[in-house]
Design a protein around this motif. Structure first.
Motif, mmCIF file in Angstrom:
data_model
loop_
_atom_site.group_PDB
_atom_site.id
_atom_site.type_symbol
_atom_site.label_atom_id
_atom_site.label_comp_id
_atom_site.label_asym_id
_atom_site.label_seq_id
_atom_site.Cartn_x
_atom_site.Cartn_y
_atom_site.Cartn_z
ATOM 1 N N TRP A 57 -36.332 17.697 8.487
ATOM 2 C CA TRP A 57 -34.934 18.025 8.740
ATOM 3 C C TRP A 57 -34.675 19.529 8.573
ATOM 4 C CZ3 TRP A 57 -36.187 13.213 6.767
ATOM 5 C CH2 TRP A 57 -35.675 12.113 7.467
ATOM 6 N N ASP A 119 -32.029 12.509 15.171
ATOM 7 C CA ASP A 119 -30.744 13.091 14.762
ATOM 8 C C ASP A 119 -30.271 14.149 15.755
ATOM 9 O OD1 ASP A 119 -30.978 11.492 12.562
ATOM 10 O OD2 ASP A 119 -31.180 13.113 11.104
ATOM 11 N N ASP A 123 -26.779 13.529 17.623
ATOM 12 C CA ASP A 123 -25.660 14.455 17.402
ATOM 13 C C ASP A 123 -25.277 15.170 18.693
ATOM 14 O OD1 ASP A 123 -25.485 13.791 14.717
ATOM 15 O OD2 ASP A 123 -26.871 15.369 14.088
ATOM 16 N N MET A 349 -19.432 18.166 7.311
ATOM 17 C CA MET A 349 -19.726 17.679 8.656
ATOM 18 C C MET A 349 -18.880 18.397 9.702
ATOM 19 S SD MET A 349 -20.041 13.593 7.913
ATOM 20 C CE MET A 349 -20.150 13.203 9.643
ATOM 21 N N MET A 352 -19.868 22.113 10.195
ATOM 22 C CA MET A 352 -21.054 22.298 11.028
ATOM 23 C C MET A 352 -20.715 22.081 12.503
ATOM 24 S SD MET A 352 -24.257 20.850 8.770
ATOM 25 C CE MET A 352 -23.666 19.159 8.716
ATOM 26 N N TYR A 365 -26.148 22.776 16.184
ATOM 27 C CA TYR A 365 -25.859 21.776 15.160
ATOM 28 C C TYR A 365 -27.137 21.405 14.403
ATOM 29 C CZ TYR A 365 -23.644 17.802 12.854
ATOM 30 O OH TYR A 365 -23.156 16.935 11.909
ATOM 31 N N THR A 369 -27.786 21.582 10.363
ATOM 32 C CA THR A 369 -28.279 20.475 9.537
ATOM 33 C C THR A 369 -29.635 20.809 8.916
ATOM 34 O OG1 THR A 369 -29.204 19.393 11.505
ATOM 35 C CG2 THR A 369 -26.992 18.713 10.800
#
Length: 422
Positions: A57, A119, A123, A349, A352, A365, A369
């Motif tokens: 991540w 992810d 997203d 959240m 971002m 994004y 993250t």
């Protein structure tokens, strides 16, 4: 021209997409902590090695442009859900191996990289399909179903592992069953999304492959050339500084015996108090946070949410000092802390989303993250050793002190007063 169906039916895909997005993350970051504690691994090793699993991540921005450039977000989502489901089944098969700890960690690395890439696609799909006002309105919904995924992947299944262990006396068998159940659930979600996810017109490869390097560096350059980049970095990296260390030691604290400073809960009781009651409160907090931001805007809510995230950490100072043995009391305090966290994390959240808005919103994004994951990984790696040195009570006081930088950055960060309002 036909309108993109995703814009008109967000309820058809947002809940299931974010439910499935949360499951592998929860398994790698949280369920694994409970499992390894149940299997006798030390707090130092649990914190160190499960924190390393944050790495995918952290570095996912390095390959986030690939998701933009090749195929559709929908293609990535469905394909990676298949890989994650297979990885869950593989973890179940490692439980009987002599080196199960090393083998299961290796498979979780595969799951973590697949989940991090998933992810990025998910997203991006969210931001392509919704207007800014809808993004604010649905941030509570996506947060809620993300947390419901946590409840399914952490609450009920921790309880199941505890019950199977009590009935069979075989902890390895119990956790093997849990991961087979998770694999079946995730593969069903994969099939569901194969048929249900819409095909928005905006979902396409952004550039030709021969421009890859140029686009790659342009994407990163556009992010880090922002005038207020140091405020952005400071806010994202410090917002979860206290939580990054707290999170790795909550389950060990609940499960360690009273003589070692813990609360002495069984795996079943942890499944009830922390993974079910606590996560349910977290879900409610996240839903309320999204609603409040959509009504008032992010800027007006920021300080309330910063306090909501960090002040409830004092709950653990009390629990470590009093060591209550009443499960109802413990559950109530955990619910209070989790509700505050769920409510306050919504601010991060939306922040971002605000920072990422623009031509490269999917990749930007992902950078946000990734930075947030870095702020979780590095402090988390040493948290187990710090706890074993300080003891639980002093460790939780230390965690509260570590929240101070987040308050400082909240006073400096710049936010459009109208951002997030309906």
């Amino acid at each position: 021209m036909q309108k993109a169906p995703v814009k008109s039916r967000p309820w058809a895909w947002i809940p299931s997409l974010y439910f499935s997005q949360s499951i592998p993350y929860v398994i790698v970051m949280m369920l694994s902590v409970v499992m390894y504690k149940d299997l006798g691994i030390s707090n130092t090793d649990i914190a160190l090695y499960t924190s390393w699993l944050y790495l995918p991540w952290v570095i996912k921005p390095l390959w986030s442009p690939v998701v933009d450039m090749f195929r559709t977000k929908r293609w990535w989502i469905v394909g990676l859900q298949l890989v994650i489901g297979a990885s869950l089944a593989m973890v179940a098969l490692t439980m009987r191996l002599p080196g199960f700890f090393q083998a299961s960690l290796a498979v979780m690395w595969l799951m973590a990289f697949s989940s991090a890439t998933h992810d990025i696609a998910a997203d991006g799909f969210y931001m392509l399909g919704l207007r800014q006002q809808q993004q604010a309105a649905f941030v509570g919904v996506r947060s809620t179903f993300y947390r419901l995924g946590m409840l399914a992947g952490q609450g009920g299944l921790v309880y199941l592992a505890g019950q199977l262990t009590e009935r069979t006396g075989d902890v390895h068998f119990a956790w093997s069953v849990v991961f087979f159940v998770l694999a079946a659930m995730f593969l069903l979600l994969c099939v569901y999304h194969r048929f249900v996810l819409p095909r928005p017109l905006e979902d396409h490869a952004v550039v030709q492959t021969d421009n890859y390097l140029k686009e790659f560096f342009a994407t990163f350059g556009a992010f880090f050339k922002r005038r207020d980049i140091w405020l952005i970095l400071g806010f994202i990296l410090t917002y979860r500084l206290g939580e990054s260390q707290l999170l790795k030691l909550v389950a060990p604290f609940l499960m360690d015996p009273v003589v070692k400073g813990g609360l002495g809960l069984t795996t079943t009781q942890v499944g009830i108090a922390y993974s079910t009651v606590g996560v349910s409160a977290l879900v409610l907090g996240g839903l309320l946070g999204g609603y409040v931001i959509s009504r008032l805007g992010l800027k007006r809510c920021l300080w309330l949410m910063v306090f909501s995230v960090h002040i409830p950490d004092l709950v653990f100072v009390y629990l470590a000092s009093a060591q209550p043995q009443d499960l109802v009391v413990v559950s109530a305090f955990l619910a209070l802390e989790q509700f505050g966290y769920g409510f306050g994390f919504t601010a991060m959240m939306m922040y971002m989303i605000m920072v990422a808005d623009g031509e490269h919103k999917t990749a930007h994004y992902a950078i946000c993250t990734g930075l947030m994951a870095l702020g979780m990984m590095v402090p988390g790696m040493v948290s187990g050793r710090i706890q074993e040195y300080l003891g639980y009570q002093h460790f939780f006081i230390y965690v509260c002190v570590m929240t101070i930088p987040a308050f400082i950055m909240a006073a400096m960060v710049k936010i459009d007063p109208e951002f997030g309002k309906k």
